[in-house]
Design a protein around this motif. Structure first.
Motif, short mmCIF file in Angstrom:
data_model
loop_
_atom_site.label_atom_id
_atom_site.label_comp_id
_atom_site.label_asym_id
_atom_site.label_seq_id
_atom_site.Cartn_x
_atom_site.Cartn_y
_atom_site.Cartn_z
N VAL A 20 0.84 -1.21 0.00
CA VAL A 20 0.00 0.00 0.00
C VAL A 20 0.87 1.25 0.00
O VAL A 20 1.78 1.40 0.82
N THR A 21 0.56 2.14 -0.95
CA THR A 21 1.25 3.43 -1.06
C THR A 21 0.22 4.55 -1.03
O THR A 21 -0.79 4.48 -1.74
N TRP A 22 0.45 5.56 -0.20
CA TRP A 22 -0.39 6.76 -0.18
C TRP A 22 0.03 7.61 -1.36
O TRP A 22 1.21 7.94 -1.51
N VAL A 23 -0.94 7.96 -2.22
CA VAL A 23 -0.65 8.75 -3.42
C VAL A 23 -1.53 10.00 -3.47
O VAL A 23 -1.81 10.54 -4.54
N GLY A 24 -1.96 10.47 -2.32
CA GLY A 24 -2.87 11.61 -2.24
C GLY A 24 -2.16 12.94 -2.38
O GLY A 24 -1.08 13.05 -2.96
N LYS A 25 -2.77 13.96 -1.81
CA LYS A 25 -2.26 15.33 -1.91
C LYS A 25 -2.47 16.03 -0.58
O LYS A 25 -3.53 15.94 0.03
N ILE A 26 -1.44 16.74 -0.13
CA ILE A 26 -1.57 17.59 1.05
C ILE A 26 -1.84 19.01 0.55
O ILE A 26 -1.10 19.54 -0.29
N ASP A 27 -2.90 19.61 1.05
CA ASP A 27 -3.30 20.97 0.65
C ASP A 27 -3.11 21.88 1.87
O ASP A 27 -4.00 22.02 2.70
N TRP A 28 -1.94 22.49 1.97
CA TRP A 28 -1.62 23.33 3.11
C TRP A 28 -2.42 24.63 3.11
O TRP A 28 -2.53 25.29 4.14
N GLU A 29 -2.98 25.00 1.95
CA GLU A 29 -3.66 26.29 1.82
C GLU A 29 -5.14 26.23 2.19
O GLU A 29 -5.77 27.26 2.41
N LEU A 30 -5.72 25.05 2.27
CA LEU A 30 -7.15 24.92 2.56
C LEU A 30 -7.48 25.49 3.94
O LEU A 30 -6.79 25.20 4.92
N ARG A 31 -8.53 26.30 4.01
CA ARG A 31 -8.96 26.87 5.29
C ARG A 31 -10.41 26.51 5.63
O ARG A 31 -10.76 26.40 6.79
N THR A 32 -11.26 26.35 4.63
CA THR A 32 -12.65 25.94 4.88
C THR A 32 -13.01 24.82 3.91
O THR A 32 -12.46 24.70 2.83
N SER A 67 -5.62 16.96 3.92
CA SER A 67 -5.09 16.02 2.93
C SER A 67 -6.25 15.38 2.18
O SER A 67 -7.35 15.24 2.71
N TYR A 68 -5.99 15.04 0.94
CA TYR A 68 -6.93 14.28 0.12
C TYR A 68 -6.27 12.92 -0.03
O TYR A 68 -5.23 12.79 -0.68
N ASN A 69 -6.85 11.92 0.61
CA ASN A 69 -6.20 10.62 0.71
C ASN A 69 -6.58 9.70 -0.43
O ASN A 69 -7.75 9.51 -0.73
N SER A 70 -5.58 9.16 -1.05
CA SER A 70 -5.73 8.20 -2.13
C SER A 70 -4.66 7.13 -1.92
O SER A 70 -3.54 7.44 -1.52
N TYR A 71 -5.04 5.89 -2.17
CA TYR A 71 -4.13 4.78 -1.89
C TYR A 71 -4.03 3.86 -3.10
O TYR A 71 -5.03 3.53 -3.73
N LEU A 72 -2.82 3.43 -3.38
CA LEU A 72 -2.55 2.45 -4.42
C LEU A 72 -2.27 1.14 -3.71
O LEU A 72 -1.33 1.06 -2.89
N VAL A 73 -3.09 0.12 -3.96
CA VAL A 73 -2.95 -1.18 -3.31
C VAL A 73 -2.52 -2.18 -4.38
O VAL A 73 -3.26 -2.43 -5.34
N ARG A 74 -1.31 -2.73 -4.22
CA ARG A 74 -0.73 -3.60 -5.25
C ARG A 74 -0.64 -5.04 -4.76
O ARG A 74 -0.19 -5.31 -3.65
#
Length: 157
Positions: free
Chosen positions: A9-21, A34-41
């Motif tokens: 399992v690899t986390w392939v998401g995105k961290i959004d440091w600018e998000l406030r609401t 964070s927007y979590n996305s996972y690659l399961v191989r």
């Protein structure tokens, strides 16, 4: 950016440091999200969720660094909200026939957001997706998100 969680399992998401609401003004954060996305191989490969649409192209390009997109056998979307599914249009332009597994409500939501009739596969509690030595067990969780439905995934081997 990716993070190896374990051998499969690899986390392939995105961290959004600018998000406030998010979810309108109802919820706020002072430290981003964070927007979590996972690659399961395994013998088969599953991608669980994508990221919010403003990061779609970056997500697909980063995913290409992790895997040949044509090796993805399944896409699993927890629910249709755009923070989980926003990169689907960009991803599906690359791999248009890849099946997308989600609940019936999820399919309805995704069709409403994106006006596409992709290769949807409805799932319900008790369904299993065999990846080889491991499997993904589907458990519907109707109140786990603001969308009113969710798919909880148990990764078993």
């Amino acid at each position: 950016m990716s993070f190896i969680i374990n051998d499969n399992v690899t986390w392939v998401g995105k961290i959004d440091w600018e998000l406030r609401t998010f979810h309108g003004e109802d919820l706020s954060t002072h430290r981003g999200s964070s927007y979590n996305s996972y690659l399961v191989r395994d013998e088969k490969v599953a991608l669980i969720d994508t990221v919010w649409e403003p990061f779609a192209e970056e997500f697909v390009e980063n995913l290409k660094k992790e895997i040949d997109l044509n090796q993805i056998d399944y896409i699993i979307i927890n629910h249709g909200e755009i923070d989980h599914s926003g990169a689907l249009p960009a991803l599906m332009r690359e791999i248009p026939d890849t099946p997308i597994y989600c609940t019936k409500n999820g399919i309805k939501s995704l069709k409403g957001h994106y006006h596409q009739d992709w290769n949807f596969v409805p799932v319900k509690t008790g369904d299993k997706l065999n990846l080889g030595k491991k499997r993904i067990d589907i458990c519907r969780s109707p109140h786990a998100s603001l969308a009113g439905y969710n798919v909880l995934i148990s990764y078993r081997g």
